[in-house]
Design a protein around this motif. Sequence first.
Motif, PDB file in Angstrom:
ATOM      1  N   GLY A 200       0.834  -1.201   0.000  1.00  0.00           N
ATOM      2  CA  GLY A 200       0.000   0.000   0.000  1.00  0.00           C
ATOM      3  C   GLY A 200       0.867   1.249   0.000  1.00  0.00           C
ATOM      4  N   VAL A 201       0.360   2.324   0.599  1.00  0.00           N
ATOM      5  CA  VAL A 201       1.034   3.623   0.553  1.00  0.00           C
ATOM      6  C   VAL A 201       1.748   3.914   1.868  1.00  0.00           C
ATOM      7  N   PHE A 202       2.979   4.365   1.748  1.00  0.00           N
ATOM      8  CA  PHE A 202       3.760   4.874   2.874  1.00  0.00           C
ATOM      9  C   PHE A 202       3.850   6.383   2.721  1.00  0.00           C
ATOM     10  N   HIS A 203       3.675   7.103   3.830  1.00  0.00           N
ATOM     11  CA  HIS A 203       3.761   8.566   3.817  1.00  0.00           C
ATOM     12  C   HIS A 203       4.729   9.009   4.896  1.00  0.00           C
ATOM     13  N   ALA A 204       5.582   9.942   4.557  1.00  0.00           N
ATOM     14  CA  ALA A 204       6.502  10.512   5.540  1.00  0.00           C
ATOM     15  C   ALA A 204       6.651  12.001   5.301  1.00  0.00           C
ATOM     16  N   VAL A 205       6.817  12.724   6.395  1.00  0.00           N
ATOM     17  CA  VAL A 205       7.157  14.140   6.337  1.00  0.00           C
ATOM     18  C   VAL A 205       8.674  14.212   6.289  1.00  0.00           C
ATOM     19  N   THR A 206       9.202  15.069   5.415  1.00  0.00           N
ATOM     20  CA  THR A 206      10.647  15.190   5.279  1.00  0.00           C
ATOM     21  C   THR A 206      11.101  16.606   5.606  1.00  0.00           C
ATOM     22  N   GLY A 207      12.298  16.684   6.143  1.00  0.00           N
ATOM     23  CA  GLY A 207      12.887  17.972   6.479  1.00  0.00           C
ATOM     24  C   GLY A 207      13.605  18.578   5.301  1.00  0.00           C
ATOM     25  N   ILE A 208      14.258  19.672   5.550  1.00  0.00           N
ATOM     26  CA  ILE A 208      14.919  20.439   4.491  1.00  0.00           C
ATOM     27  C   ILE A 208      16.021  19.640   3.789  1.00  0.00           C
ATOM     28  N   HIS A 209      16.606  18.668   4.474  1.00  0.00           N
ATOM     29  CA  HIS A 209      17.681  17.864   3.879  1.00  0.00           C
ATOM     30  C   HIS A 209      17.179  16.511   3.382  1.00  0.00           C
ATOM     31  N   GLY A 210      15.873  16.310   3.388  1.00  0.00           N
ATOM     32  CA  GLY A 210      15.292  15.077   2.875  1.00  0.00           C
ATOM     33  C   GLY A 210      15.150  13.964   3.890  1.00  0.00           C
ATOM     34  N   ASP A 211      15.577  14.211   5.134  1.00  0.00           N
ATOM     35  CA  ASP A 211      15.458  13.175   6.149  1.00  0.00           C
ATOM     36  C   ASP A 211      14.011  13.054   6.630  1.00  0.00           C
ATOM     37  N   ILE A 212      13.621  11.849   7.010  1.00  0.00           N
ATOM     38  CA  ILE A 212      12.257  11.600   7.482  1.00  0.00           C
ATOM     39  C   ILE A 212      12.127  12.073   8.920  1.00  0.00           C
ATOM     40  N   MET A 213      11.067  12.825   9.178  1.00  0.00           N
ATOM     41  CA  MET A 213      10.794  13.327  10.520  1.00  0.00           C
ATOM     42  C   MET A 213       9.612  12.537  11.089  1.00  0.00           C
ATOM     43  N   ILE A 214       9.859  11.842  12.188  1.00  0.00           N
ATOM     44  CA  ILE A 214       8.836  11.006  12.797  1.00  0.00           C
ATOM     45  C   ILE A 214       8.229  11.752  13.988  1.00  0.00           C
ATOM     46  N   PRO A 215       6.915  11.947  13.996  1.00  0.00           N
ATOM     47  CA  PRO A 215       6.278  12.653  15.113  1.00  0.00           C
ATOM     48  C   PRO A 215       6.438  11.897  16.435  1.00  0.00           C
ATOM     49  N   GLU A 216       6.492  12.657  17.498  1.00  0.00           N
ATOM     50  CA  GLU A 216       6.680  12.125  18.851  1.00  0.00           C
ATOM     51  C   GLU A 216       5.663  11.042  19.205  1.00  0.00           C
ATOM     52  N   ASP A 217       4.393  11.261  18.878  1.00  0.00           N
ATOM     53  CA  ASP A 217       3.369  10.283  19.256  1.00  0.00           C
ATOM     54  C   ASP A 217       3.564   8.943  18.542  1.00  0.00           C
ATOM     55  N   ARG A 218       4.085   8.963  17.330  1.00  0.00           N
ATOM     56  CA  ARG A 218       4.336   7.706  16.606  1.00  0.00           C
ATOM     57  C   ARG A 218       5.524   6.963  17.212  1.00  0.00           C
ATOM     58  N   LEU A 219       6.537   7.717  17.676  1.00  0.00           N
ATOM     59  CA  LEU A 219       7.663   7.078  18.355  1.00  0.00           C
ATOM     60  C   LEU A 219       7.220   6.466  19.682  1.00  0.00           C
ATOM     61  N   LYS A 220       6.393   7.186  20.421  1.00  0.00           N
ATOM     62  CA  LYS A 220       5.879   6.654  21.689  1.00  0.00           C
ATOM     63  C   LYS A 220       5.053   5.390  21.456  1.00  0.00           C
ATOM     64  N   ALA A 221       4.245   5.387  20.422  1.00  0.00           N
ATOM     65  CA  ALA A 221       3.444   4.206  20.099  1.00  0.00           C
ATOM     66  C   ALA A 221       4.334   3.023  19.744  1.00  0.00           C
ATOM     67  N   ALA A 222       5.438   3.278  19.033  1.00  0.00           N
ATOM     68  CA  ALA A 222       6.376   2.215  18.674  1.00  0.00           C
ATOM     69  C   ALA A 222       7.003   1.607  19.920  1.00  0.00           C
ATOM     70  N   VAL A 223       7.367   2.445  20.871  1.00  0.00           N
ATOM     71  CA  VAL A 223       7.956   1.959  22.122  1.00  0.00           C
ATOM     72  C   VAL A 223       6.941   1.113  22.888  1.00  0.00           C
ATOM     73  N   VAL A 224       5.688   1.561  22.934  1.00  0.00           N
ATOM     74  CA  VAL A 224       4.642   0.805  23.629  1.00  0.00           C
ATOM     75  C   VAL A 224       4.426  -0.554  22.959  1.00  0.00           C
ATOM     76  N   LYS A 225       4.312  -0.572  21.633  1.00  0.00           N
ATOM     77  CA  LYS A 225       4.115  -1.839  20.920  1.00  0.00           C
ATOM     78  C   LYS A 225       5.266  -2.809  21.184  1.00  0.00           C
ATOM     79  N   ALA A 226       6.473  -2.274  21.206  1.00  0.00           N
ATOM     80  CA  ALA A 226       7.643  -3.123  21.462  1.00  0.00           C
ATOM     81  C   ALA A 226       7.635  -3.636  22.897  1.00  0.00           C
ATOM     82  N   SER A 227       7.268  -2.777  23.841  1.00  0.00           N
ATOM     83  CA  SER A 227       7.259  -3.205  25.247  1.00  0.00           C
ATOM     84  C   SER A 227       6.169  -4.236  25.521  1.00  0.00           C
ATOM     85  N   LEU A 228       5.105  -4.225  24.729  1.00  0.00           N
ATOM     86  CA  LEU A 228       4.032  -5.219  24.867  1.00  0.00           C
ATOM     87  C   LEU A 228       4.355  -6.515  24.130  1.00  0.00           C
TER      88      LEU A 228
END
Length: 172
Positions: free
Chosen positions: A104-132
């Motif tokens: 399917g489709v992947f979407h990312a926000v990118t910064g001025i240098h093209g790097d992917i910027m991951i929002p804080e809430d998505r990082l927190k969700a990743a940590v929770v999923k991993a801890s579970l």
Amino acid sequence: MTTTTATRAATRGVLYVHSAPSALCPHVEWAVGGVLGAPVNLDWTPQPAQSGTYRAELSWTGQVGAASSVASALRGWKHLRFEITEEPTAGSEGVRFSSTPDLGVFHAVTGIHGDIMIPEDRLKAAVVKASLGETTLVDEVDRLLGKPWDDELETFRHAGEGAPVRWLHQVV
């Protein structure tokens, strides 16, 4: 009463159609042209990574949000692999969309240098999923960075090196 017309900022980006069956090629051109407001005639070349498919690239200029509109117009088309980028402006972040039939489709926000910027809430969700124990943190961060899409598209990207690129400027 005075009315004003809000103008949207201009940006530019690149559309990479990595693989499309020949029957789908004119539909891709029509959909992209409809979003960008100008006819699109892509230089289709055979895609050596998948027999019977074609690839094309288009450098474009248009309004902020055009990449999202193109991705929406193309998403869900069976057998179509594409990526589209949009450069950041003074008032907007850049974006990247990648799409494959399987993922399917992947979407990312990118910064001025093209790097992917991951929002804080998505990082927190990743940590929770991993801890579970639902996933590993490495796998979840890879997903947030689009690694599964990159892995699937890499063969198609290399097969297209040296292909012609066309520029299209949006009609405003």
